[in-house]
Design an enzyme around this catalytic site. Structure first.
Site, PDB file in Angstrom:
ATOM      1  N   HIS A 281     -17.089  29.594   7.168  1.00 38.15           N
ATOM      2  CA  HIS A 281     -17.576  29.092   5.885  1.00 38.15           C
ATOM      3  C   HIS A 281     -17.232  30.076   4.775  1.00 38.15           C
ATOM      4  O   HIS A 281     -17.405  31.279   4.968  1.00 38.15           O
ATOM      5  CB  HIS A 281     -19.094  28.911   5.923  1.00 38.15           C
ATOM      6  CG  HIS A 281     -19.647  28.499   4.590  1.00 38.15           C
ATOM      7  ND1 HIS A 281     -19.539  27.207   4.128  1.00 38.15           N
ATOM      8  CD2 HIS A 281     -20.263  29.218   3.612  1.00 38.15           C
ATOM      9  CE1 HIS A 281     -20.085  27.134   2.923  1.00 38.15           C
ATOM     10  NE2 HIS A 281     -20.523  28.344   2.582  1.00 38.15           N
TER      11      HIS A 281
ATOM     12  N   GLY B  29       7.258   4.500   2.242  1.00 38.33           N
ATOM     13  CA  GLY B  29       7.033   5.257   3.472  1.00 38.33           C
ATOM     14  C   GLY B  29       6.816   6.723   3.108  1.00 38.33           C
ATOM     15  O   GLY B  29       6.644   7.075   1.929  1.00 38.33           O
TER      16      GLY B  29
HETATM   17  P1  AMP Z   1       9.871   4.628   6.392  1.00 38.07           P
HETATM   18  O1  AMP Z   1      10.556   3.908   7.517  1.00 38.07           O
HETATM   19  O2  AMP Z   1       8.507   5.160   6.717  1.00 38.07           O
HETATM   20  O3  AMP Z   1      10.744   5.654   5.759  1.00 38.07           O
HETATM   21  O4  AMP Z   1       9.603   3.545   5.280  1.00 38.07           O
HETATM   22  C1  AMP Z   1      10.596   2.711   4.750  1.00 38.07           C
HETATM   23  C2  AMP Z   1       9.905   1.594   3.987  1.00 38.07           C
HETATM   24  O5  AMP Z   1      10.888   0.841   3.275  1.00 38.07           O
HETATM   25  C3  AMP Z   1       9.158   0.602   4.886  1.00 38.07           C
HETATM   26  O6  AMP Z   1       7.811   0.589   4.518  1.00 38.07           O
HETATM   27  C4  AMP Z   1       9.850  -0.729   4.606  1.00 38.07           C
HETATM   28  O7  AMP Z   1       8.935  -1.817   4.592  1.00 38.07           O
HETATM   29  C5  AMP Z   1      10.466  -0.524   3.223  1.00 38.07           C
HETATM   30  N1  AMP Z   1      11.616  -1.404   2.947  1.00 38.07           N
HETATM   31  C6  AMP Z   1      12.676  -1.668   3.744  1.00 38.07           C
HETATM   32  N2  AMP Z   1      13.551  -2.532   3.151  1.00 38.07           N
HETATM   33  C7  AMP Z   1      13.020  -2.838   1.922  1.00 38.07           C
HETATM   34  C8  AMP Z   1      13.425  -3.672   0.819  1.00 38.07           C
HETATM   35  N3  AMP Z   1      14.580  -4.389   0.834  1.00 38.07           N
HETATM   36  N4  AMP Z   1      12.632  -3.732  -0.275  1.00 38.07           N
HETATM   37  C9  AMP Z   1      11.479  -3.005  -0.333  1.00 38.07           C
HETATM   38  N5  AMP Z   1      11.041  -2.217   0.681  1.00 38.07           N
HETATM   39  C10 AMP Z   1      11.791  -2.119   1.795  1.00 38.07           C
END
Ligand code: AMP
Ligand code: FAD
Length: 479
Positions: A451, A190
């Protein structure tokens, strides 16, 4: 008799402190309660954003980016500066100095605006009463005509990877590494995971990002996300999609992470692991059981479009309520709520909140992407322009990326702008303003841009919506 205020705000993050300042500016007798204590034991304002979020992460992103520029790109533009070495202690000192300046600024603004700063933990005990337990354990009671809950959010922890001092850390811990980990694991691709992964990758870590989802940045337009994935890979981030972390083991000074992907069970060993799997609303200790403020199924304080909770006179804003967990969204809600309490009409446009990933290049977007518009059955036309054809981007030695405008096929109204480029976080304001003013792609196309500027790529993308970009082979003959 208890001190009485027109407004008491609980939490002094970018939601709460902005609400408090605005309320005081509007002539309301205002107090703001904050419980955050820094390393020196001093109560500090600014919440997650200033202390462990937006600001410190950007300080480290900037310093690590400058290091990469010096190491990899100075020679390309004719500067022979030798081999630079990162001084991590000094970088952390710079970051801490930036935090201190920002945090001190809020306290000064409270004083200047006449906001009473209450130190300790605030609890809503009734619709008109807040109890504050000071750091010394003493409790005081305050009356308030209106209460604003702005208690924010905290990082999500997952059972497979319990935080382990110095080895398995959350985003806050990742801002404090005192040396560059050789092998760094990041769970979650994320915004926060990509930013923190980038910081340490630039400084020399071998970074692997484990992401459970199969798609990369699904909220971003697919063309922009594809470009981002390609560039991050080139920079050395090993982003494994469809990799769900299921367990971990701490052995000596290493972390063995178990995950499953399309090929079954996998294992990888890291020197440090950052858990960046999202944030959750924080309401612990904020509400008395009998006060009647309802939470939703995600644990957020339930609010209407104007941030009113289920209890009249009690409002909630920022990360503790629905919507994107972003500082500027929290602040806008803070201003809206203060205006409403002061008797003014106010509303938020939730469709025009920008998001930015402060990697290099930055990824920024506002509004709909092409795939979401199509899914919603909206017919769109799009215009894209590459920064490799923008004079200023070439002069900046930053030709990567593109700008893409999504417009309604029938009305030409701008529905979204998605950008990957140097300073995309600044350029995106054009899309936000266009959407706020309900402008068409043609309005942007007819606007005169300075520009040379990277903004001209947005101009060209707007021209490209009708196939008439100047610095690109045209698809259509102009009528
Ligand atoms: P954000 O909510 O944008 O901070 O992103 C958090 C990310 O963590 C999301 O894309 C989820 O799919 C990912 N995520 C959550 N749990 C897991 C896990 N157990 N393994 C790998 N990725 C995960
Ligand atoms: P917070 O900032 O979390 O503030 C809540 C405050 O309430 C805290 O100070 C807390 O101590 C206090 N509090 C809680 N309960 C009580 C109580 N009972 N009594 C008294 N005080 C209490 N967002 C962006 O827009 N841009 C970015 O670049 C960005 N980068 C980020 C990077 C990282 C690493 C992280 C972790 C977050 C980032 N964010 C970013 C998200 C941003 O920090 C949050 O969206 C924002 O801080 C939310 O503001 P808030 O006021 O709702 O809550």
């Amino acid at each position: 008799m208890a001190d009485k205020f027109d407004v008491i705000v609980i939490g002094a993050g970018p939601g709460g402190y902005v609400a408090a300042i605005r309320a005081a500016q509007l002539g309301l007798k205002t107090a703001c309660v904050e419980k955050w204590v820094n390393k020196e034991g001093k109560t500090v304002h600014g919440g997650t954003c200033l202390n462990v979020g937006c600001i410190p992460s950007k300080a480290l992103l900037e310093t690590s980016h400058k290091f990469v520029e010096a190491r990899d790109h100075f020679a390309e533009i004719g500067i022979d500066a030798g081999e630079p070495t990162p001084n991590i202690a000094k970088m952390l000192e710079f970051k801490d100095g930036v935090i201190a300046k920002n945090v001190g600024g809020i306290s000064a603004l409270f004083k200047a605006n006449g906001v009473t700063a209450l130190e300790g933990t605030g609890k809503v005990v009734s619709s008109k009463q807040v109890e504050v337990t000071g750091h010394d354990g003493e409790t005081a009671s305050y009356e308030a005509e209106n209460i604003v809950i702005a208690s924010g959010s905290v990082p999500v922890e997952i059972p497979p990877t319990p935080l382990t001092e110095g080895l398995i850390v959350d985003s806050s811990g990742a801002l404090e590494f005192d040396e560059v980990p050789k092998r760094l694991g990041v769970i979650g691709a994320g915004v926060i995971g990509l930013e923190l992964g980038s910081v340490w990758s630039r400084l020399g870590s071998d970074v692997t990002v484990l992401e459970a989802m199969d798609s990369f940045l699904p909220m971003v337009d697919k063309d922009v996300a594809k470009e981002a994935q390609k560039l991050f890979k080139k920079q050395g981030l090993d982003i494994k999609l469809g990799a769900r972390v299921t367990g971990s083991e701490v052995k000596d000074k290493e972390v063995v992470v178990k995950y499953t992907d399309a090929n079954g069970e996998q294992e990888q060993t890291f020197d440090k692991l950052i858990v960046c799997v999202g944030r959750r609303p924080y309401t612990e200790g904020v509400l008395s059981d009998d006060v009647g403020v309802k939470l939703d199924e995600r644990g957020s304080v339930f609010v209407d479009d104007e941030c009113r909770t289920s209890v009249p006179g009690v409002y909630a804003i920022g990360d503790v309520v629905r919507g994107p967990m972003l500082a500027h969204k929290a602040s806008e809600e803070g201003m809206m709520v203060a205006d409403i309490i002061a008797g003014h009409k106010a509303e938020m446009n939730y469709d025009a909140i920008p998001s930015v990933i402060y990697t290099a290049p930055e990824v920024a977007w506002v509004g709909m992407n092409e795939q979401d518009a199509k899914e919603a059955g909206i017919e769109v036309k799009t215009g894209s322009f590459p920064f490799s054809a923008n004079g200023r981007a070439l002069a900046n030695n930053a030709p990567e990326g593109m700008a893409k405008i999504i417009a309604d096929a029938e009305t030409d109204r701008v529905l979204g702008l998605h950008i990957i480029s140097q300073h995309a976080g600044e350029l995106i304001a054009q899309g936000v303003i266009a959407m706020e003013f309900g402008s068409s792609a043609e309005d942007l196309a007819l606007t005169c841009y300075a520009h040379p500027s990277t903004s001209e790529a947005v101009h060209e993308a707007a021209l490209a919506v009708d196939g008439h970009a100047i610095h690109m082979a045209n698809r259509k003959k102009r009528k």
